[in-house]
Design an enzyme around this catalytic site. Structure first.
Site, short mmCIF file in Angstrom:
data_model
loop_
_atom_site.label_atom_id
_atom_site.label_comp_id
_atom_site.label_asym_id
_atom_site.label_seq_id
_atom_site.Cartn_x
_atom_site.Cartn_y
_atom_site.Cartn_z
N GLY A 1 1.04 -2.29 4.11
CA GLY A 1 1.65 -0.97 3.96
C GLY A 1 2.92 -0.86 4.76
N SER A 2 2.78 -0.51 6.04
CA SER A 2 3.97 -0.22 6.84
C SER A 2 4.93 -1.41 6.92
CB SER A 2 3.58 0.27 8.24
OG SER A 2 2.44 -0.37 8.71
N SER B 1 0.84 -1.20 0.00
CA SER B 1 0.00 0.00 0.00
C SER B 1 0.87 1.25 0.00
CB SER B 1 -0.90 0.02 1.23
OG SER B 1 -1.45 1.31 1.40
N GLY C 1 -2.73 3.97 8.21
CA GLY C 1 -1.82 2.83 8.20
C GLY C 1 -1.23 2.64 9.60
N GLY C 2 -0.54 1.54 9.78
CA GLY C 2 0.20 1.32 11.01
C GLY C 2 -0.62 0.91 12.21
N GLY D 1 -8.71 4.19 7.48
CA GLY D 1 -8.36 5.60 7.68
C GLY D 1 -6.87 5.84 7.88
N ASP E 1 -6.67 -6.30 4.47
CA ASP E 1 -5.98 -5.00 4.44
C ASP E 1 -6.00 -4.40 5.84
OD1 ASP E 1 -5.02 -2.47 3.81
OD2 ASP E 1 -6.75 -1.89 2.59
N GLY E 2 -4.82 -4.19 6.40
CA GLY E 2 -4.71 -3.54 7.70
C GLY E 2 -3.95 -4.40 8.70
N GLY E 3 -2.79 -3.92 9.14
CA GLY E 3 -2.00 -4.66 10.13
C GLY E 3 -1.46 -5.98 9.62
C1 DX5 Z 1 -6.16 1.71 5.80
C2 DX5 Z 1 -5.78 1.34 4.39
C3 DX5 Z 1 -4.69 0.36 4.29
C4 DX5 Z 1 -3.39 0.80 4.92
C5 DX5 Z 1 -2.76 -0.42 5.52
O1 DX5 Z 1 -7.36 2.42 5.80
O2 DX5 Z 1 -6.88 0.79 3.69
O3 DX5 Z 1 -4.45 -0.04 2.95
O4 DX5 Z 1 -2.49 1.36 4.02
O5 DX5 Z 1 -1.65 -0.04 6.23
P1 DX5 Z 1 -0.89 -1.03 7.21
O6 DX5 Z 1 -0.46 -2.21 6.39
O7 DX5 Z 1 0.25 -0.20 7.71
O8 DX5 Z 1 -1.87 -1.42 8.30
ZN ZN Z 2 -6.49 -0.10 1.55
#
Ligand code: DX5
Ligand code: ZN
Length: 228
Positions: free
Chosen positions: A199-200, A8, A145-146, A143, A177-179
């Protein structure tokens, strides 16, 4: 089902965006995930169609996967498709005619996806399965990341995979998606998810390619063990 890994861009270094997009392309990832936020549907603002255009200009062959966290995705999806989106995902909780919005995305020759917040029940999307190519389970509140992975979503992934198999949607891609990191990705794969947005975790790696390869390998093994 093919296991896919999607970094992401939300977690990228915005001072070097073109380089970060190239880093994703060179990592062996399956697509670039772009998170679009309107500060209304979610409490944050991110970026708009220009970021999708930038990704297309920098690495035309890197697949552009767009996650719309917008109150009115029906109004804006066309602008993201014009900018080069190849998949457009909308939330089932959006304030629009979800069926019509999915149809409009497909009518442009683009893959359609439906997303659920962690609190929404899997059955909310059952009526829409004929009209979407993939489902995304948010495993954090959308909303930012991280955030930390919410394991209470796991039974819903299994519920949807079982329902999809029973109803003949055998090629439905199920994404999380998320964590997402190595451990949480494996848990999701064991419950029936085959696509992983991170993402992170991926952007903080010094060798993104090695991490993507390892996540893919671990998830392929775990997906094979998923009991439906
Ligand atoms: C959050 C986004 C995710 C986000 C995930 O609302 O939809 O795509 O980038 O970030 P991580 O992987 O850091 O939780
Ligand atoms: Zn996303």
């Amino acid at each position: 089902m093919k296991v896919q890994i999607l970094p992401s861009l939300l977690a990228a270094d915005y001072g070097h965006l073109a380089d970060e997009i190239r880093r994703v392309a060179e990592s062996g990832s399956d697509a670039l995930h772009l998170d679009i936020m309107d500060a209304h549907f979610v409490p944050n603002l991110s970026f708009g169609p220009d970021m999708v255009s930038l990704a297309q200009r920098v690495c035309p062959s890197l697949y552009r996967h767009v996650h719309l966290m917008l109150t009115r995705p029906d109004v804006y999806s066309g602008r993201f498709i014009d900018a080069g989106a190849q998949t457009v995902q909308i939330h089932v909780e959006a304030d629009c005619d979800v069926w019509a919005a999915l149809q409009a995305i497909r009518a442009r020759g683009v893959r359609s996806g439906l997303v659920l917040r962690p609190q929404t029940s899997a059955s909310a999307l059952f009526p829409y399965l004929p009209y979407c190519d993939e489902v995304l389970f948010m495993t954090v509140n959308p909303g930012y990341g991280g955030q930390s992975f919410m394991s209470e979503v796991l039974p819903k992934i299994r519920e949807l995979r079982q329902h999809a198999d029973t109803c003949g949607f055998n090629s439905l891609d199920i994404m999380v998606d998320g964590g997402i990191n190595f451990e949480t990705a494996v848990q999701c794969a064991a419950h029936g998810a085959n696509q992983f947005v991170a993402g992170s975790f991926l952007f903080k790696q010094s060798d993104m390619g090695a991490a993507v390869a390892q996540m893919r390998e671990r998830c392929e093994k775990a997906y094979g063990t998923n009991t439906r």
